[in-house]
Write an enzyme that holds these catalytic residues in place. Structure first.
Site, PDB file in Angstrom:
ATOM      1  N   CYS A 162       0.416   0.689  -7.459  1.00  0.00           N
ATOM      2  CA  CYS A 162       1.017  -0.526  -6.911  1.00  0.00           C
ATOM      3  C   CYS A 162       0.509  -1.815  -7.555  1.00  0.00           C
ATOM      4  O   CYS A 162       1.046  -2.886  -7.279  1.00  0.00           O
ATOM      5  CB  CYS A 162       0.762  -0.598  -5.410  1.00  0.00           C
ATOM      6  SG  CYS A 162       0.812   0.982  -4.560  1.00  0.00           S
ATOM      7  N   HIS A 294      -0.524  -8.418  -0.449  1.00  0.00           N
ATOM      8  CA  HIS A 294      -0.077  -7.067  -0.797  1.00  0.00           C
ATOM      9  C   HIS A 294       0.795  -6.533   0.338  1.00  0.00           C
ATOM     10  O   HIS A 294       1.837  -5.937   0.089  1.00  0.00           O
ATOM     11  CB  HIS A 294      -1.277  -6.167  -1.049  1.00  0.00           C
ATOM     12  CG  HIS A 294      -0.912  -4.819  -1.570  1.00  0.00           C
ATOM     13  ND1 HIS A 294      -0.195  -4.650  -2.737  1.00  0.00           N
ATOM     14  CD2 HIS A 294      -1.149  -3.568  -1.087  1.00  0.00           C
ATOM     15  CE1 HIS A 294      -0.015  -3.351  -2.951  1.00  0.00           C
ATOM     16  NE2 HIS A 294      -0.574  -2.682  -1.966  1.00  0.00           N
ATOM     17  N   HIS A 331       8.647  -1.908  -1.092  1.00  0.00           N
ATOM     18  CA  HIS A 331       7.551  -1.645  -2.026  1.00  0.00           C
ATOM     19  C   HIS A 331       8.132  -0.988  -3.271  1.00  0.00           C
ATOM     20  O   HIS A 331       8.472   0.195  -3.258  1.00  0.00           O
ATOM     21  CB  HIS A 331       6.503  -0.740  -1.371  1.00  0.00           C
ATOM     22  CG  HIS A 331       5.184  -0.761  -2.074  1.00  0.00           C
ATOM     23  ND1 HIS A 331       5.043  -1.136  -3.389  1.00  0.00           N
ATOM     24  CD2 HIS A 331       3.931  -0.447  -1.648  1.00  0.00           C
ATOM     25  CE1 HIS A 331       3.779  -1.063  -3.736  1.00  0.00           C
ATOM     26  NE2 HIS A 331       3.076  -0.647  -2.701  1.00  0.00           N
TER      27      HIS A 331
END
Length: 403
Positions: A162, A294, A331
């Site tokens: 990520c 995040h 995401h």
């Protein structure tokens, strides 16, 4: 000489839109693209939701090139071309060796891999498509960007789950500062809406059944999406010499590792990365106006990130604006922090903080100002972007107005 690095072009595609401008418009208004996945090959999932790019924009990539590309590489190329167009740049024999690219990819070509599996094990074939191997490799996105744009300088991929895009951008900045390139295309791309990938994430019990609600007390997990984001990075001198519009400066980079667990988050790594970023940018905590978190929407990640932010920013943690735009674009793994870079740069450009969409209930463990549901006008001189990856790989970037 410490060369300054500025951003002169942006490109992107995700469920919110197929260029950076449309992505920002939807993101700014808090309109979420999360919805049912339409891919008929995806089945038997507990939560059939994600963010898809329904229709790709028109492009000039011919069929011979397309057959050697997995979807994540195609998205990277399209975003890179958009960024170069906005920057007003092109490669030629005279400058190609000074132009490079770094593209972050989290998962890579699982679409090609799954098709090979179906062909060989389910279809009874004895061989796969010719380009299966090179389509699947994570570095293929950087290769395809290089070939399609004629870049002959430093070109490579970055793979850190990520945090891949932030690591790619950080590496691109280094190439310019070290004098190896004048211009770098940098960002990330991923296309994880593939059955085997979704089943793998489902097994970890982190996927939300409904939507992504970062920092909300009733959050139930993350949602996956596909996308790409790319920026043109230039040395300040190169951009100034050609009279380019400078959208923002990459002010600082902070990198760290948790050295803790392959899946569980920790506080000390994110804290260290944010502190390192402030030091690298010669900024005080109070200088940061907006932090793009995040903010995945999982119970543990959001709580731990909140704690890390409080440790780094102290009292200022309650004064600055925070949001997670994953609530709108989901995401997108290797592309996530590239899309969030767009949010930071445009927040600086327009003086608007994009909201955390889908927020419903305050959580006492996530008690900072996460800009719930409604955009906020605010002067943004400095924006920070957090990316904290599986396995404890952390990459934080700071962007600031160009004086």
């Amino acid at each position: 000489m410490d060369r300054r690095v500025v951003i002169t072009g942006l490109g992107g595609l995700c469920g919110l839109g197929t260029d950076a401008s449309s992505i920002w418009t939807e993101m700014r208004e808090g309109r979420s693209a999360i919805g049912p996945i339409s891919n008929s090959e995806i089945h038997e999932l507990k939560g059939m939701i994600g963010t898809e790019i329904k229709v790709l924009p028109q492009h000039d990539i011919d069929r011979k090139q397309l057959i050697s590309m997995d979807r994540f590489s195609l998205l990277a190329v399209l975003a890179a071309k958009q960024a170069m167009l906005q920057a007003g740049l092109s490669c030629n024999e005279g400058n190609a060796h000074r132009f490079g690219a770094t593209v972050g990819v989290g998962f890579g070509g699982w679409d090609a891999t799954e098709k090979a599996y179906r062909t060989l094990l389910l279809g009874g074939a004895t061989r796969t498509e010719l380009f299966t191997g090179v389509k699947a490799m994570p570095s293929a996105a950087a290769c395809q960007v290089s070939m399609n744009l004629g870049l002959r300088g430093p070109v490579f991929g970055a793979t850190s789950a990520c945090a891949s895009a932030n690591h790619a951008i950080a590496s691109a900045v280094d190439q310019i500062k070290l004098g190896r390139a004048d211009v770098m295309l940098a960002g990330g791309s991923d296309a994880p809406l593939v059955w085997i990938v979704l089943k793998a994430w489902e097994a970890m019990r982190v996927l939300a059944p409904d939507t992504c609600r970062p920092f909300s007390a009733d959050r139930k997990g993350l949602v996956l999406g596909e996308g790409a984001g790319m920026a043109v990075l230039e040395s300040y001198e190169h951009a100034a010499a050609r009279g380019a519009t400078m959208l923002a400066e990459v002010a600082g980079i902070g990198l760290s590792a948790d050295a803790y667990h392959i899946a569980a988050p920790a506080v000390h790594g994110p804290e260290a990365a944010m502190r390192a970023c402030l030091v690298d940018a010669s900024l005080n905590a109070e200088d940061v106006d907006y932090l793009n978190a995040h903010g995945t929407g999982t119970k543990a990640n959001d709580q731990i990130e909140t704690t890390a932010i409080k440790r780094v920013f102290g009292d200022h943690a309650r004064s600055m604006s925070i949001s997670s735009t994953k609530s709108t674009h989901a995401h997108c793994l290797g592309a996530a922090s590239a899309l969030e870079m767009i949010a930071c740069v445009m927040a600086i450009q327009e003086g608007v903080v994009p909201p955390t969409a889908n927020y419903r209930e305050p959580d006492p463990d996530c008690d900072l100002d996460v800009t719930p549901n409604v955009p906020r006008e605010r002067k943004v001189r400095v924006a920070m972007s957090n990316a904290f990856a599986m396995g404890g790989m952390n990459a934080v970037l700071a962007f600031k107005q160009v004086p």
